[in-house]
Design an enzyme around this catalytic site. Structure first.
Site, short mmCIF file in Angstrom:
data_model
loop_
_atom_site.label_atom_id
_atom_site.label_comp_id
_atom_site.label_asym_id
_atom_site.label_seq_id
_atom_site.Cartn_x
_atom_site.Cartn_y
_atom_site.Cartn_z
CB CYS A 25 -0.91 0.01 1.22
SG CYS A 25 -2.21 -1.25 1.17
CD GLN A 100 -3.50 -7.81 -2.14
OE1 GLN A 100 -3.48 -6.74 -1.54
NE2 GLN A 100 -2.83 -8.87 -1.75
CE1 TYR A 182 -6.87 -4.12 6.14
CE2 TYR A 182 -5.32 -5.45 4.88
CZ TYR A 182 -5.59 -4.36 5.68
OH TYR A 182 -4.56 -3.50 6.03
NE ARG A 326 7.95 -4.45 6.50
CZ ARG A 326 6.86 -5.21 6.58
NH1 ARG A 326 6.82 -6.34 5.90
NH2 ARG A 326 5.83 -4.85 7.31
#
Length: 365
Positions: A25, A100, A182, A326
């Site tokens: 995100c 996604q 989620y 990351r």
């Protein structure tokens, strides 16, 4: 040849290597519309050397965004901007680009992490959140409305519509987001799903709505393009998801026609205690699903920074692909550098080759 840098097919899509860039995100959209930030972000990932890039969690309806700054794919403007970005990428990169599709459920209507990462106030534009049960993620977060059959119908239709928009925009792959606390994950977990109707109780009942969404996306997304799903291997808290439930869900998706299964964990309980959270700590879930459903293509993720570790995961058969997140934010050329480390260097784009140590003599001439 390095296992990590050998080709691999995901359904109808063939990747040049086993490295996928996981969705991350960016919290940089306006009204769900990608901005110039997304142009450069997606563009540089397309030059990373990875076999696949998956665009961040994208809300299928406005109420399904984590924050007001999330990208979305529920209207024509969002679809058009994504299509323009992809057309630009295709002028300089053939890297497959996926997206996604997501719904944040009870974890929606919050601020971006660097804006506090908390529930929005009414003055900040908070909106109604939804979940399987009227249980807030935390005491200081919004209490979601327990979803009715009409709510479920709306969300299923939203996922179906977003999948069609993704196809028209030119994406090569869709990943269904059923992880990290989620909406789909909330239904699957007994921690967040305490319904007493046919959508709650047993593991089979808790999976009913997520599988209904999955089937709608499968029906809407063309078989000529790749389709996958990201889901949790654990809630990391007692009374949460059991591994046999995880395997059963993965098997059901594989039998439904999903081309890959992407295993992650956590995000559904604020008090979760993750023992030994070290590089590769989530690979165990990918390995368990791979062993139980050996014909499925399985992707592992989770603090994988070392190229040799990524190579070992694939070489040992724990997973078929490795997703990096990351590490790529830190080093957009991670895949190129991993190739060199593993003796399979394919080189940077020609515009950047002077950065390769092999080209340093005479640099600047």
């Amino acid at each position: 040849m390095s296992h990590l840098f050998s080709p691999r097919s995901i359904g109808p899509l063939t990747l040049k290597n086993r490295i996928a860039i996981a969705p991350m995100c960016q919290y940089s959209a306006i009204d769900g519309v990608p901005q110039p930030w997304h142009v450069q972000h997606i563009g540089r990932l397309a030059l990373s050397g990875a076999g696949l890039v998956i665009v961040e969690a994208t809300g299928v309806e406005a109420a399904g965004r984590i924050t007001p700054d999330d990208v979305g794919l529920w209207n024509d403007e969002q679809e058009a901007v994504f299509a323009e970005i992809l057309r630009g990428v295709r002028t300089y990169s053939s890297t497959p680009i996926g997206i996604q599709l997501a719904h944040a459920g009870r974890k929606a209507s919050t601020s971006a992490p660097w804006k506090g990462g908390r529930a929005l106030t009414a003055e900040e534009g908070a909106w109604q959140t939804y979940g399987p049960s009227a249980l807030p993620f935390r005491d200081d977060w919004h209490t979601p409305a327990e979803m009715t059959e009409a709510d479920m119908d709306r969300v299923v239709a939203a996922f179906e519509d977003a999948a069609r928009r993704a196809e028209r925009a030119g994406f090569d792959l869709v990943e269904l987001h059923a992880a990290h606390g989620y909406l789909m994950c909330e239904f699957l977990s007994p921690l967040s799903n305490q319904r007493t109707d046919r959508y709650g109780g047993s593991a089979e009942a808790r999976a009913r709505f997520p599988l209904r969404v999955a089937q709608a996306v499968r029906d809407a997304w063309p078989r000529t393009k790749a389709l996958g799903v990201r889901f949790n291997g654990s809630d990391w808290i007692e009374g949460g998801l059991a591994l046999d439930e995880v395997i059963a869900f993965g098997r059901a998706l594989y039998e439904m026609g999903y081309d890959y299964l992407h295993l992650t964990s956590g995000g559904n309980a604020p008090r979760a205690d993750i023992p030994g959270a070290e590089p590769g700590y989530q690979v165990r879930f990918a390995e368990a699903v791979k062993q139980a459903v050996p014909d499925a293509t399985v992707m592992a993720v989770g603090m994988i920074f070392d190229p040799q570790q990524a190579e070992d995961i694939v070489a040992s058969g724990q997973a078929d692909l490795v997703a990096i997140a990351r590490a790529v934010l830190d080093d957009p050329n991670w895949a190129h550098h991993a190739a060199v480390t593993l003796g399979h260097g394919e080189g940077l784009p020609p515009q950047y080759q002077r950065a390769d140590k092999a080209h340093w003599p005479g640099y600047g001439r």
